[in-house]
Design a protein around this motif. Structure first.
Motif, PDB file in Angstrom:
ATOM      1  N   LEU A   1      -1.909   0.047   3.222  1.00  0.00           N
ATOM      2  CA  LEU A   1      -2.479  -0.877   2.908  1.00  0.00           C
ATOM      3  C   LEU A   1      -1.287  -1.672   1.512  1.00  0.00           C
ATOM      4  N   LEU A   2      -0.796  -0.791   0.498  1.00  0.00           N
ATOM      5  CA  LEU A   2      -0.254  -0.932  -0.838  1.00  0.00           C
ATOM      6  C   LEU A   2       1.570  -0.854   0.328  1.00  0.00           C
ATOM      7  N   GLN A   3       1.168  -0.214   1.046  1.00  0.00           N
ATOM      8  CA  GLN A   3       2.738  -0.632   1.415  1.00  0.00           C
ATOM      9  C   GLN A   3       2.438  -2.024   1.910  1.00  0.00           C
ATOM     10  N   ARG A   4       2.037  -2.476   2.545  1.00  0.00           N
ATOM     11  CA  ARG A   4       2.115  -3.954   3.226  1.00  0.00           C
ATOM     12  C   ARG A   4       1.717  -5.230   1.601  1.00  0.00           C
ATOM     13  N   LEU A   5       1.218  -4.492   0.457  1.00  0.00           N
ATOM     14  CA  LEU A   5       0.752  -5.752  -0.484  1.00  0.00           C
ATOM     15  C   LEU A   5       2.413  -4.646  -1.527  1.00  0.00           C
ATOM     16  N   ARG A   6       3.067  -4.395  -1.758  1.00  0.00           N
ATOM     17  CA  ARG A   6       4.420  -4.313  -2.253  1.00  0.00           C
ATOM     18  C   ARG A   6       5.572  -4.727  -1.600  1.00  0.00           C
ATOM     19  N   SER A   7       5.201  -4.862  -0.423  1.00  0.00           N
ATOM     20  CA  SER A   7       6.170  -5.167   0.595  1.00  0.00           C
ATOM     21  C   SER A   7       5.455  -7.040   0.913  1.00  0.00           C
TER      22      SER A   7
END
Length: 104
Positions: free
Chosen positions: A96-102
């Protein structure tokens, strides 16, 4: 004549009788019955599989928390998800954090 320690050892040896095949079957049956009462066994899906749709549903909730707090981190996102009674594993949180940061 036996000493007291030998007598205790003999008493322990007599009580440690081998299990019978019938006792093993009864135990095995009880374990199966207990497992059956718990419902089906849940299996984990791979992160690249069905979890992608699940994470897509969490993104809007997490974005609201990020906009309110002004930063992207586990504490902010996890707090917002918990406020919605959603528990997320560390693996899913990372995705989820990867998706948000991207920005997707």
């Amino acid at each position: 004549m036996r000493t007291s320690s030998q007598q205790q050892t003999a008493a322990v040896d007599r009580s440690a009788t081998p299990r019978t095949a019938q006792a093993d079957r009864q135990t095995e049956g009880a374990v199966r019955a207990q497992s059956a009462s718990r419902g089906p066994v849940r299996t984990r899906t791979s992160p690249a599989g069905a979890d992608t749709d699940d994470i897509s549903a969490l993104v809007p909730i997490a974005r609201r928390a990020i906009e309110r707090e002004g930063r992207i981190n586990r504490t902010v996102v996890r707090g917002e998800l918990r406020a919605h009674d959603i528990q997320v594993s560390n693996e899913r949180m990372g995705l989820l954090l990867q998706r948000l940061r991207s920005g997707r």
